[in-house]
Motif scaffolding. Structure first.
Motif, PDB file in Angstrom:
ATOM      1  N   ILE A 248       0.851  -1.198   0.000  1.00 25.91           N
ATOM      2  CA  ILE A 248       0.000   0.000   0.000  1.00 25.91           C
ATOM      3  C   ILE A 248       0.880   1.240   0.000  1.00 25.91           C
ATOM      4  O   ILE A 248       2.082   1.177   0.303  1.00 25.91           O
ATOM      5  CB  ILE A 248      -1.001   0.024   1.180  1.00 25.91           C
ATOM      6  N   GLU A 249       0.218   2.354  -0.352  1.00 27.17           N
ATOM      7  CA  GLU A 249       0.998   3.548  -0.612  1.00 27.17           C
ATOM      8  C   GLU A 249       1.643   4.158   0.633  1.00 27.17           C
ATOM      9  O   GLU A 249       2.805   4.519   0.629  1.00 27.17           O
ATOM     10  CB  GLU A 249       0.085   4.590  -1.260  1.00 27.17           C
ATOM     11  N   ASN A 250       0.854   4.255   1.672  1.00 21.87           N
ATOM     12  CA  ASN A 250       1.345   4.941   2.861  1.00 21.87           C
ATOM     13  C   ASN A 250       1.211   4.052   4.100  1.00 21.87           C
ATOM     14  O   ASN A 250       0.310   4.225   4.918  1.00 21.87           O
ATOM     15  CB  ASN A 250       0.535   6.236   3.055  1.00 21.87           C
ATOM     16  N   PRO A 251       2.113   3.099   4.222  1.00 19.29           N
ATOM     17  CA  PRO A 251       1.962   2.134   5.323  1.00 19.29           C
ATOM     18  C   PRO A 251       1.957   2.786   6.706  1.00 19.29           C
ATOM     19  O   PRO A 251       1.293   2.286   7.625  1.00 19.29           O
ATOM     20  CB  PRO A 251       3.158   1.197   5.170  1.00 19.29           C
ATOM     21  N   GLU A 252       2.648   3.910   6.852  1.00 21.72           N
ATOM     22  CA  GLU A 252       2.699   4.576   8.156  1.00 21.72           C
ATOM     23  C   GLU A 252       1.287   4.902   8.662  1.00 21.72           C
ATOM     24  O   GLU A 252       1.015   4.879   9.865  1.00 21.72           O
ATOM     25  CB  GLU A 252       3.493   5.888   8.049  1.00 21.72           C
ATOM     26  N   ALA A 253       0.406   5.236   7.696  1.00 26.15           N
ATOM     27  CA  ALA A 253      -0.943   5.676   8.069  1.00 26.15           C
ATOM     28  C   ALA A 253      -1.709   4.602   8.837  1.00 26.15           C
ATOM     29  O   ALA A 253      -2.549   4.916   9.689  1.00 26.15           O
ATOM     30  CB  ALA A 253      -1.713   6.080   6.822  1.00 26.15           C
TER      31      ALA A 253
ATOM     32  N   LYS B  69      15.437   0.225   7.555  1.00 27.96           N
ATOM     33  CA  LYS B  69      14.350   1.197   7.613  1.00 27.96           C
ATOM     34  C   LYS B  69      13.401   0.985   6.432  1.00 27.96           C
ATOM     35  O   LYS B  69      12.182   0.965   6.590  1.00 27.96           O
ATOM     36  CB  LYS B  69      14.918   2.625   7.607  1.00 27.96           C
ATOM     37  N   ASP B  70      13.986   0.816   5.264  1.00 26.37           N
ATOM     38  CA  ASP B  70      13.160   0.599   4.070  1.00 26.37           C
ATOM     39  C   ASP B  70      12.443  -0.752   4.110  1.00 26.37           C
ATOM     40  O   ASP B  70      11.367  -0.913   3.558  1.00 26.37           O
ATOM     41  CB  ASP B  70      14.034   0.653   2.812  1.00 26.37           C
ATOM     42  N   ALA B  71      13.076  -1.711   4.747  1.00 26.68           N
ATOM     43  CA  ALA B  71      12.521  -3.069   4.718  1.00 26.68           C
ATOM     44  C   ALA B  71      11.501  -3.296   5.819  1.00 26.68           C
ATOM     45  O   ALA B  71      10.894  -4.354   5.891  1.00 26.68           O
ATOM     46  CB  ALA B  71      13.658  -4.081   4.860  1.00 26.68           C
ATOM     47  N   ARG B  72      11.287  -2.277   6.654  1.00 26.77           N
ATOM     48  CA  ARG B  72      10.554  -2.571   7.881  1.00 26.77           C
ATOM     49  C   ARG B  72       9.112  -2.986   7.670  1.00 26.77           C
ATOM     50  O   ARG B  72       8.523  -3.639   8.526  1.00 26.77           O
ATOM     51  CB  ARG B  72      10.672  -1.426   8.884  1.00 26.77           C
ATOM     52  N   PHE B  73       8.520  -2.640   6.531  1.00 28.91           N
ATOM     53  CA  PHE B  73       7.132  -3.067   6.295  1.00 28.91           C
ATOM     54  C   PHE B  73       7.031  -4.347   5.462  1.00 28.91           C
ATOM     55  O   PHE B  73       5.942  -4.788   5.122  1.00 28.91           O
ATOM     56  CB  PHE B  73       6.348  -1.930   5.628  1.00 28.91           C
TER      57      PHE B  73
END
Lengths: 386, 386, 386, 386
Positions: B283-288, B352-356
């Motif tokens: 998904i586009e904005n996983p942080e959300a 950091k990039d791989a965290r999701f």
């Protein structure tokens, strides 16, 4: 049926054909070839040999074969390839490789063809299939010589066990369990992490073990010594796979002058010291370093030796091994088909960027000289190609 | 002087003060708090407890203290902080944490102050120093609660040992040996690789162990059950650190209806099944996703339950734990001063990039319902904040 | 096919039938029965359960079956027997055994017959064959319940792993490899040493782990507590195999008076102290000690309590477990036929003589009383039968 | 301060004096002396060296010294003795010992006195104290050369690690913790079991490793070869401690005839076969076997060779190493004073009786001859002294 007790994998079963192969002088010689060359001078436990590694790889090959549900003939082919894959290694494994022109894979092929090994094999196999597979070709090639092959699985575990460096402890069970066979070995999505972990293990083992600074010094000293030994005619580089570690060491001891001095320094661990180091991740185009030809390296050594008044052969300009973490061509099966591991794994692709982090160009001289030259501008002498 | 035999670190020496602390009901309770909550339902060996982990962390604290050449008082402070750092954990460790409002660190502080622990401590220490350090503050804070703290070192090794998952095997010796003390813990350049390896170990343990899919299902079932149990008044969430794993399980068994049913499902391993999964790296904005409030989650569960005719509480909408691999604030000493680990390590910044990569939003229902809802469009119900 | 990751033996394959058995509440309950009872209060890592041990024994059963070249049905029977062999264990394993009249083997038989286990089994097996084998009868009985059975192999290794006491590290490979099947399990001459080593391992584990002094104190405290708990009716001794460790502990906590006090002492590790000890190898007829009836023991406790003014139940007279190292009936195949292991092995027969070396009769009282009675002549009260 | 990474004991700290000693050619040579001689031809992992063993023994010496609360000078003396204790070993360790007249202890003493080792040592120590201690004399002698010395502790663990034979896994922590220093090393009562276990470990390692039948064949072949090599003058037996394994192997390869043939058989693992074996526990007076002089053995070999028409040197009459399990003089402190371990331990005294269980007199011939002589009455030629 016989058993060999392996310190890593336990009691390993060996069938009649394999016993015949193991009992040849060609395979017995591997008992006298150290897996990690001179690394025992850095990690005193690293005395393990190509022999036990070959037996271990054979065992992992059949575990993988079982998981892929291969038939008995296919599994036997895999086992035999794993057993033989290192038969062409010269003394001290990769250390002697830098000195000759032919790779150990080519030598393995040649050795198999020329020796009784091919007679034993040809009763059950097409010898060319064996050689092809050992060289990473064909359906099974990736199992013996690929990015996630049984060779690597065994050596990472084994090198960790004998050096005491934990980085190589990998999850072989998860890896093997998540491999599939299409037209080549493919990884299931669930195995990506185990693969990431294995590639990282190898990455971590480089600076700690395989390219440990002290090991690099010893290796470059030994290569200088071996090159001179070849010139004397006492050792024939073409038939290097007929010698063992002992032949070379005692062969060098029997010489005079430079060769004797160098081997005596290795024996007594009177090692050269690093007087200059250029980190590859601090220069603009690290790839260019690997275009340095051996002529240019020798020329630089000569110039430096003369200007520093160090005898020929006592100043070593050492280019590191190329850090080949940029492949990652292993295919992963995902819903939509197959993709390269390097494409879907952030971690694995980071390895490509990180590959020069621990590499450096070095200059070594004997301890006596090292203090005298500490102020010298070595960088002026080093010309990196564009 | 007493000894405790630890299965990982061997015979560990305990002094008189430590014996007094260990002998309190507060520390003895940790023998009945499983380190990994319900992970034993996935990895049957994972029955280890906060108690042995605390002893292990205490041991590593003094090894680090020795290496930093601290004086005896400082080392003792570190040991005591490591011993007490988890004293405030509720039953099943982190699993119960999601249900209450206070973190285990706050509870640990409260517990120390209110119990006999502070009486014992105050003979030798300023209790506030202990609490500050446990909470990661002060010169020694990073040793007890930081990115490369003794807590993590011990739990990675220990969780690997008891689950049989090799990823957590880290090089503690190299790590400890390369730490220095400035105004805070700093890593020597030579220790970067050991640090990378440790942060990766943790990264790999997430999907395999800490956020294993089955564990997430059990945890979310248990949290639902615990929330209801709190409502009955049988267990007081404010004093959660006074209960052990047994209290909660048998407390739930003693109830009727939903609570009893849920704990019985956990006891008998009749687990919910995943009927929907949304991978965060797609998904586009996983942080959300992590802005979803618990009210919104409960509302979505309610809507889905009603439309699917599943009884309340039997459909679980599970947001994964936030994968916090983006810190990497550890300082590394280099020639030019100090830099953050995340800045000089390609590998660490890749995390950091791989965290999701392994995180997903999930919906679980009991097995009986799972086949019935397999065609349902769950995605229409899930509203991710901007 | 499913896999379970065992911390000792790695990834273990489980077939459909076994999954069905494992998924019953009867086998799931074993996840909540500690293998070594209260030993975790002595060795903090000893939290392992009957569940993982049963899975481990199942794995060893098929390894042995493979080696004996059994057919698939026979191997499956062995696996299932190993999986079920401990299903009838009460809470805290052997600790609760001393309090009831029936052995765990009898309870296992009963449990299998009465539960859904027999329904699942009867699809593939004659349930009586299973029960017979579990009870050590028939051709395969010695594999499941004999002197060198897979139960012992697994628990010695496992108990060593989790306690950190190395004595139980045995050579399972050599042992299994040297077993043959005649009308019963027979050892090849070459396996005698591995058998000696295993029997010694068990001998060494007794004083260090199984009959460790502190463990004996806790066990005897717990048994007293459990006996009283039975009297309240809160726990039904006949159906002891339906309870888990948690039921008993929290059941006791819910009581008042003596029961509550005893369980609270165990929870907080406020253990009784030894005030008297009589070493069995220092008396004339150690065998006689084991003729002491429970009535006589209770009577002695009562007399002592009264004369010492210690409340009833707070003085414990503890007779050690009978050290059964005198069997050694395992048959060894030699040229001339078969002989008993105890007859050809000097080492094994020495165990018979050594069996009382570490056993002693003890009296325990709460710490507060221990100093007051240190001068008391306990020996006058102890009457050993002729 | 330097560190050496040992595969068994982890990162080991080495001080300046020790670095000086280690950096001598005398200690570096130990890197090229295999700890277990030709055992790598039976257990392929057994390539470990006297060097790592010496470092390991040094580490255990300081752990024991710490436990005995020795002062820094005493601990340093112990460490140095452990480091040097094997410096006089000839190639292939004990294998070459049978061929010369002097023991490795005597040679170690001589080597220390004659080399730069004594110069380095004499700055800090009385060299005679070092030599005395290495030879098992004085207060600390038993720590370096006794029944429960650090040498044995290390080699049992190490030989297990590298062969994969678990028998040698001993409880070093418990052993060290239970040692006291009176006028000599004394064992606490609580350490008896750890001592029993260690002595048994050694007993079990004999037939499995140290006196493995195949190893005995290779050793006896090598000794014949070495004896002839001495006669050529190519190797000087008096200075045997100046050679390493490589010198002897390649020295033999450089010869012609019998010597070359024998070493080639060892290289290629074309081993002699056993054609006769007489078990010592089946004869009346096994002790007498060890009175056979080397002249008598050679005479018997000669007679047999002639009568069987086997060339001289190709029939080997092999008397086993004397199984020295009859000492057990270690003192144990008990209430009443001190007693010998052999007196209070049934298990240890059983070892004395069991010591001939695995020993046998053997005759070996090349494979080609073995079938031809299978019916021969060897026993008629063997005359055991009264």
């Amino acid at each position: 049926m016989k058993f060999i007790r392996d310190s890593l994998h336990g009691n390993l079963q060996i069938n009649e054909l394999e016993v015949k192969l193991i009992d040849t002088p060609q395979i017995q010689r591997l008992r006298r070839i150290k897996q990690l060359g001179f690394t025992y001078l850095v990690y005193p436990g690293a005395n393990h040999t190509r022999f036990e590694h070959s037996i271990g790889a054979m065992y992992l090959a059949s575990r993988l074969g079982n998981n892929l549900q291969l038939d008995d003939d296919e599994k036997e082919l895999l086992r035999v390839c794993a057993l033989l894959h290192d038969a062409g290694h010269g003394p001290f494994s990769h250390v002697s490789e830098g000195v000759r022109d032919t790779s150990h894979e080519e030598l393995t092929s040649k050795l198999i063809k020329e020796s009784q090994l091919s007679d034993i094999l040809s009763e059950n196999f097409n010898v060319n299939d064996i050689i092809k597979t050992i060289n990473g070709k064909g359906v099974f090639g990736q199992i013996i010589s690929g990015e996630l092959d049984v060779d690597r699985m065994d050596y990472l575990l084994r090198d960790s066990y004998y050096t005491g460096v934990a980085y190589g402890v990998i999850d072989v069970e998860r890896l093997i369990y998540n491999m599939e066979l299409d037209d080549t070995i493919t990884l299931r999505r669930k195995g990506v992490q185990a693969a990431e972990s294995m590639l990282l293990a190898r990455y971590f083992m480089y600076p700690s073990v395989y390219q440990h600074h002290t090991t690099r010094i010893i290796n470059s000293m030994f290569r200088k010594c071996l090159r001179e030994l070849f010139k004397t005619g006492a050792v024939d580089p073409v038939n290097i796979y007929q010698y063992d570690d002992l032949d070379i060491i005692t062969g060098a001891r029997a010489q005079d002058g430079y060769i004797k001095d160098m081997i005596s320094r290795i024996d007594n661990r009177e090692l050269f010291k690093t007087v200059f180091s250029l980190k590859l991740d601090e220069i603009e185009n690290p790839e260019a370093v690997f275009k340095l030809s051996s002529q240019e390296i020798i020329k630089t050594e000569k110039e430096l030796s003369e200007d520093l008044k160090i005898p020929q052969g006592y100043l070593i300009f050492d280019v590191p091994e190329y850090p080949s973490f940029d492949e990652m061509k292993t295919m992963v099966s995902v819903n939509s088909g197959r993709v390269k591991l390097g494409e879907i794994s952030t971690i694995v692709s980071a390895l490509k960027d990180a590959r020069f982090n621990h590499a450096d160009l070095c200059i070594y001289v004997p301890k006596d000289y090292s203090s005298k030259v500490s102020e010298f501008s070595f960088e002026d002498y080093i010309k990196i190609p564009d």
